[in-house]
Design an enzyme around this catalytic site. Structure first.
Site, PDB file in Angstrom:
ATOM      1  N   CYS A  25     -19.096 -10.610 -25.293  1.00  0.00           N
ATOM      2  CA  CYS A  25     -18.307  -9.507 -24.754  1.00  0.00           C
ATOM      3  C   CYS A  25     -19.112  -8.217 -24.941  1.00  0.00           C
ATOM      4  CB  CYS A  25     -16.976  -9.409 -25.495  1.00  0.00           C
ATOM      5  SG  CYS A  25     -16.175  -7.810 -25.250  1.00  0.00           S
ATOM      6  N   CYS A  40     -11.292 -12.894 -25.323  1.00  0.00           N
ATOM      7  CA  CYS A  40     -11.911 -12.045 -26.353  1.00  0.00           C
ATOM      8  C   CYS A  40     -10.797 -11.429 -27.175  1.00  0.00           C
ATOM      9  CB  CYS A  40     -12.768 -10.951 -25.717  1.00  0.00           C
ATOM     10  SG  CYS A  40     -13.318  -9.734 -26.949  1.00  0.00           S
ATOM     11  N   HIS A  73     -17.542  -5.841 -27.607  1.00  0.00           N
ATOM     12  CA  HIS A  73     -17.405  -6.230 -29.009  1.00  0.00           C
ATOM     13  C   HIS A  73     -18.609  -6.966 -29.579  1.00  0.00           C
ATOM     14  CE1 HIS A  73     -13.262  -5.320 -27.820  1.00  0.00           C
ATOM     15  NE2 HIS A  73     -13.197  -4.842 -29.042  1.00  0.00           N
ATOM     16  N   HIS A 113      -8.474   7.692 -33.986  1.00  0.00           N
ATOM     17  CA  HIS A 113      -9.729   8.429 -33.856  1.00  0.00           C
ATOM     18  C   HIS A 113      -9.613   9.400 -32.689  1.00  0.00           C
ATOM     19  CE1 HIS A 113     -10.680   5.817 -30.515  1.00  0.00           C
ATOM     20  NE2 HIS A 113     -10.722   4.738 -31.270  1.00  0.00           N
ATOM     21  N   LYS A 135     -22.031   5.402 -27.729  1.00  0.00           N
ATOM     22  CA  LYS A 135     -20.662   4.906 -27.702  1.00  0.00           C
ATOM     23  C   LYS A 135     -20.044   5.060 -29.092  1.00  0.00           C
ATOM     24  CE  LYS A 135     -18.084   0.949 -26.596  1.00  0.00           C
ATOM     25  NZ  LYS A 135     -17.902  -0.431 -26.728  1.00  0.00           N
ATOM     26  N   HIS A 168      -8.215   8.189 -29.277  1.00  0.00           N
ATOM     27  CA  HIS A 168      -6.745   8.140 -29.158  1.00  0.00           C
ATOM     28  C   HIS A 168      -6.189   9.563 -29.057  1.00  0.00           C
ATOM     29  CE1 HIS A 168      -7.599   4.588 -32.000  1.00  0.00           C
ATOM     30  NE2 HIS A 168      -7.406   4.063 -30.804  1.00  0.00           N
ATOM     31  N   LYS A 197     -17.200   1.608 -34.704  1.00  0.00           N
ATOM     32  CA  LYS A 197     -17.229   1.469 -36.157  1.00  0.00           C
ATOM     33  C   LYS A 197     -18.615   1.047 -36.632  1.00  0.00           C
ATOM     34  CE  LYS A 197     -12.611  -0.158 -36.888  1.00  0.00           C
ATOM     35  NZ  LYS A 197     -11.842  -1.363 -37.099  1.00  0.00           N
ATOM     36  N   CYS A 213     -10.769  -7.571 -27.373  1.00  0.00           N
ATOM     37  CA  CYS A 213     -10.165  -6.906 -26.204  1.00  0.00           C
ATOM     38  C   CYS A 213      -8.726  -7.361 -26.001  1.00  0.00           C
ATOM     39  CB  CYS A 213     -10.910  -7.235 -24.914  1.00  0.00           C
ATOM     40  SG  CYS A 213     -12.610  -6.752 -24.842  1.00  0.00           S
TER      41      CYS A 213
HETATM   42  N1  MSP Z   1      -2.859  -1.375 -27.013  1.00  0.00           N
HETATM   43  C1  MSP Z   1      -3.583  -1.132 -25.808  1.00  0.00           C
HETATM   44  C2  MSP Z   1      -2.776  -0.265 -24.859  1.00  0.00           C
HETATM   45  C3  MSP Z   1      -1.435  -0.843 -24.480  1.00  0.00           C
HETATM   46  S1  MSP Z   1      -0.542   0.266 -23.447  1.00  0.00           S
HETATM   47  C4  MSP Z   1       0.740  -0.644 -22.910  1.00  0.00           C
HETATM   48  C5  MSP Z   1      -4.881  -0.405 -26.139  1.00  0.00           C
HETATM   49  N2  MSP Z   1      -4.930   0.236 -27.287  1.00  0.00           N
HETATM   50  S2  MSP Z   1      -6.194   1.011 -27.875  1.00  0.00           S
HETATM   51  O1  MSP Z   1      -5.843   1.366 -29.227  1.00  0.00           O
HETATM   52  O2  MSP Z   1      -7.379   0.260 -27.702  1.00  0.00           O
HETATM   53  O3  MSP Z   1      -6.276   2.357 -27.081  1.00  0.00           O
HETATM   54  C6  MSP Z   1      -6.998   2.467 -25.910  1.00  0.00           C
HETATM   55  C7  MSP Z   1      -6.911   3.897 -25.420  1.00  0.00           C
HETATM   56  O4  MSP Z   1      -7.485   4.808 -26.375  1.00  0.00           O
HETATM   57  C8  MSP Z   1      -7.722   4.143 -24.172  1.00  0.00           C
HETATM   58  O5  MSP Z   1      -7.063   3.765 -23.001  1.00  0.00           O
HETATM   59  C9  MSP Z   1      -7.895   5.618 -24.241  1.00  0.00           C
HETATM   60  O6  MSP Z   1      -6.671   6.196 -23.852  1.00  0.00           O
HETATM   61  C10 MSP Z   1      -8.147   5.864 -25.721  1.00  0.00           C
HETATM   62  N3  MSP Z   1      -9.577   5.832 -26.076  1.00  0.00           N
HETATM   63  C11 MSP Z   1     -10.164   4.992 -26.974  1.00  0.00           C
HETATM   64  N4  MSP Z   1     -11.485   5.298 -27.078  1.00  0.00           N
HETATM   65  C12 MSP Z   1     -11.784   6.324 -26.250  1.00  0.00           C
HETATM   66  C13 MSP Z   1     -12.960   7.044 -25.940  1.00  0.00           C
HETATM   67  N5  MSP Z   1     -14.139   6.804 -26.510  1.00  0.00           N
HETATM   68  N6  MSP Z   1     -12.857   8.041 -25.006  1.00  0.00           N
HETATM   69  C14 MSP Z   1     -11.669   8.366 -24.424  1.00  0.00           C
HETATM   70  N7  MSP Z   1     -10.565   7.686 -24.704  1.00  0.00           N
HETATM   71  C15 MSP Z   1     -10.570   6.649 -25.583  1.00  0.00           C
HETATM   72  O7  MSP Z   1      -5.786  -0.459 -25.319  1.00  0.00           O
END
Ligand code: MSP
Length: 519
Positions: free
Chosen positions: A153, A136, A156, A20, A303, A23, A306, A139
Site C-alpha cells: 500500500c 489494507c 502505509h 494532528h 508527507k 485533522h 509518524k 486504510c
Molecule cells: N475515519 C475516516 C473518515 C470517516 S468520515 C465518515 C478517516 N479518518 S482520518 O482520521 O484518517 O481522517 C482523514 C481526514 O483528515 C482527511 O480526509 C482530511 O480531512 C484530514 N487530513 C489528514 N491528513 C491530512 C493532511 N496531511 N492534509 C490535509 N488534511 C489531512 O479517514
C-alpha cells in the site's frame, strides 16, 4: 435548495491516531464556515458536526498494542480530540462517537431497510457473495493490485491482507448512471471542479459493487440480519451524519437534512461522493448538497507521517502562537482545495509579518493616536470626507461573502488584509502626527475612517479569529455580545461606530515573536 439552515460536517477521525494539524485543518475550516453562517442565518439555524470513528480492525489493533480494551482506548483517544478542538475554539454543535448507542441504533435501522431495498434497476440492493481480494487495515479499505506499489500500500508501506470470506455486498454498480446524472445536473455538487472530474472519470469506467460487512472483525456494529458479520467500518461511519441528527425520524433531521456540505480531505471523496449518496438513494433519503474536498499538505516538503516523525500537533502551534493565530495560519497559507506545504519557518515569518506587524500594529497605533489626540474618544467627523472608505467596504463585503460561501478562505482573508494594508498606507500618507498641529478637522476624519474600518475588520475576522475579533471590538469600546446580536446587514453599514464612544486600549493583539526564541 435548502437555504434557511446550514448543516456542515467534518470527517469523523480515526482514534488510532492523535489529533494532528491535518485533522485540525479540516475542522478549523468547518468551524470558520459554521461561524460565518451563524452570523448570516442566526446560530439556531446552523448545525456543525464532528466526531470520532471508533470501530474497525485498525482501532482494535491499536488498543491491543496498548494493552487496553478497545472501549477504554477509544474513550481516551476520543477525549483527546475533544480537548484539542476545545483549545482551538471549535464551536461544534455535536460530537458523535460511533461507539455510542444512538449511532448503532441508526446503523441497525439503515441496514434493515437496505436489506429490503431495491436499486434503480429493481435489483436487491444487498446480496451475499464470497469476497476474495486484498484489504489494507491501515486504510481500512479494499484494494486492487493496481492500487499497490511493489505489492505494498503506497500510503502505509505494508502488504495488504488477502481476504477470502463470505460478505454482504451493496450493489453500487447499479447507481453509476443515476449518480452521473445527479452530478451533471448539480443536484450533487462536488468541489473543487478537479475532484468532480475525478469522480465523473470513475463513473465513466463503471462502478463495482462494494462489500459492506466483514466476518472476522469483532470491534464493530453487528449486522442485524447476520450476526456472524459486523458492518464494514466505512459504511457505518458514513451513517454518523444522520445518526447524529437522531436518525431519519429525528427533529434535527427534518430541520437540517440534507447536509449543505460534507467537508473532507481529497483522500476520502469517493466514499462521500459515490458510496454515501448511492446508499442514501437506496434508503430513499435525499442526498447531500455538496461534498467539498480540500487538498493535502506536506510538512517542509514531505508527507506528514509518524515514521518520518514530522507530524505537527496543533497544541504545539497553539503554545507558540495562540489559538486564533494558529487558526489564521492554517487557513491563510494556500488556496483551500489545492495541495500545499507547511513550513515552521514560514509560519513564524507570517505571524510576525501579517499578524504582529500589519494587523497588530494598525490596531495599536490607531487606538494610541485616538488616545493621544482625542482622549480615547471617537472623534466627530466632517461628513463626506473620504467617501471611498465607505464605497470600498461595501464592495469588499460582497467579495468577502462570496468567497466565504465558496470556501475560498484565503481569498476572504485577502479582502480583510486589503483593508488592513489600506489603513496602514492611509496613516503613512495622512500623517496624523502632522495633522495634529495643522488641521484637527481632517485629523478627526482620518481617525474616524481608521476606527470605523477597524470595526468592519473585526466583524469580518470573527469566523477566523473569534477571540481576537471580540478583543478588537472591546478596544473600540463595544460590548461584543450585544454588537453580534445585531443583524449582520446593519453591522455592514458604514459609520455605525458611535461618535463620542470611549475606546478601551488593551494589550497588543499579536505580540511579536522573536524568531530565534523558537528554533
Ligand atoms: N475515519 C475516516 C473518515 C470517516 S468520515 C465518515 C478517516 N479518518 S482520518 O482520521 O484518517 O481522517 C482523514 C481526514 O483528515 C482527511 O480526509 C482530511 O480531512 C484530514 N487530513 C489528514 N491528513 C491530512 C493532511 N496531511 N492534509 C490535509 N488534511 C489531512 O479517514
Amino acid at each position: 435548495m435548502k437555504n434557511s439552515t446550514f448543516y456542515i460536517t467534518t470527517p469523523i477521525y480515526y482514534v488510532n491516531d492523535v489529533p494532528h494539524i491535518g485533522h485540525a485543518y479540516t475542522t478549523v475550516a468547518a468551524d470558520v464556515a459554521a461561524r460565518f453562517y451563524r452570523m448570516h442565518l442566526g446560530a439556531e439555524n446552523v448545525f456543525f458536526l464532528t466526531g470520532t470513528d471508533e470501530h474497525g480492525a485498525k482501532v482494535a489493533l491499536s488498543a491491543e498494542k496498548n494493552n487496553i480494551s478497545p472501549q477504554e482506548f477509544t474513550d481516551q483517544k476520543s477525549a483527546a480530540f475533544q480537548t484539542t478542538w476545545d483549545s482551538m475554539s471549535i464551536s461544534y454543535n455535536d460530537f458523535i462517537r460511533t461507539t455510542e448507542k444512538r449511532h448503532k441504533k441508526v446503523v441497525h435501522e439503515f441496514l434493515k431497510t437496505l436489506k429490503n431495498a431495491k436499486t434503480p434497476q429493481g435489483n436487491h440492493a444487498l446480496y451475499e457473495a464470497e469476497y476474495e481480494g486484498l484489504y489494507c487495515v491501515g486504510c481500512e479499505a479494499y484494494k486492487f493490485e493496481t492500487d499497490l506499489v511493489d505489492g505494498k500500500c503506497p500510503d502505509h508501506g505494508t502488504e495488504p491482507e488477502l481476504l477470502k470470506e463470505m460478505n454482504w455486498f451493496f450493489r453500487l454498480s447499479d447507481f453509476t448512471e443515476i449518480l452521473t446524472e445527479k452530478i451533471n445536473s448539480g443536484e450533487l455538487v462536488i468541489r473543487p471542479e478537479s475532484r468532480a472530474n475525478e469522480i465523473l472519470g470513475l463513473l465513466k469506467q463503471g462502478l463495482q459493487d462494494v462489500a459492506i460487512s466483514r466476518r472476522k472483525v469483532e470491534w464493530g456494529v453487528d449486522l442485524p440480519f447476520d450476526t456472524d458479520q459486523t458492518v464494514y467500518v466505512w459504511i457505518e461511519a458514513l451513517m454518523n451524519y444522520i445518526s447524529a441528527l437522531g436518525g431519519p425520524k429525528g427533529k434535527l433531521f427534518s430541520r437540517f437534512w440534507p447536509a449543505n456540505c460534507h467537508l473532507v480531505g481529497k483522500d476520502i471523496v469517493k466514499f462521500h461522493a459515490v458510496i454515501w449518496p448511492a446508499m442514501l438513494m437506496a434508503l430513499d433519503i435525499p442526498i447531500p448538497q455538496q461534498v467539498f474536498a480540500h487538498g493535502f499538505f506536506t510538512i517542509d516538503g514531505s508527507k506528514m507521517s509518524k515514521t518520518r516523525g514530522n507530524v505537527i500537533d496543533p497544541n504545539e502551534l497553539i503554545d507558540l502562537y495562540g489559538t486564533d493565530a494558529t487558526r489564521y495560519l492554517l487557513l491563510s497559507q494556500f488556496h483551500f482545495g489545492a495541495d500545499g506545504d507547511f513550513s515552521r519557518d514560514r509560519l513564524k515569518n507570517m505571524y510576525n509579518a501579517e499578524l504582529a506587524n500589519e494587523l497588530g500594529n494598525l490596531v495599536n497605533r490607531t487606538i494610541s493616536m485616538t488616545d493621544k489626540y482625542f482622549s480615547a474618544v471617537v472623534p466627530e467627523y466632517n461628513v463626506d470626507y473620504d467617501k471611498f472608505f465607505e464605497f470600498d467596504l461595501q464592495t469588499d463585503w460582497n467579495r468577502y461573502d462570496q468567497h466565504m460561501q465558496l470556501f475560498q478562505f484565503e481569498q476572504a482573508l485577502e479582502v480583510i488584509w486589503g483593508n488592513v494594508r489600506r489603513c496602514n498606507a492611509y496613516i503613512d500618507e495622512q500623517k496624523p502626527w502632522e495633522l495634529a498641529n495643522t488641521d484637527r478637522d481632517v485629523l478627526a476624519d482620518v481617525m474616524y475612517n481608521l476606527l470605523e474600518t477597524l470595526r468592519h475588520i473585526a466583524i469580518m475576522l470573527y469566523p477566523f479569529m473569534p477571540e481576537k475579533s471580540v478583543e478588537l471590538l472591546k478596544q473600540l469600546g463595544f460590548d461584543a455580545g450585544s454588537e453580534f446580536s445585531q443583524p449582520l446587514d446593519d453591522l455592514k453599514l458604514w459609520s455605525r461606530l458611535p461618535l463620542g464612544q470611549k475606546l478601551s486600549k488593551g494589550a497588543p493583539l499579536f505580540p511579536r515573536i522573536q524568531l530565534e526564541d523558537h528554533a
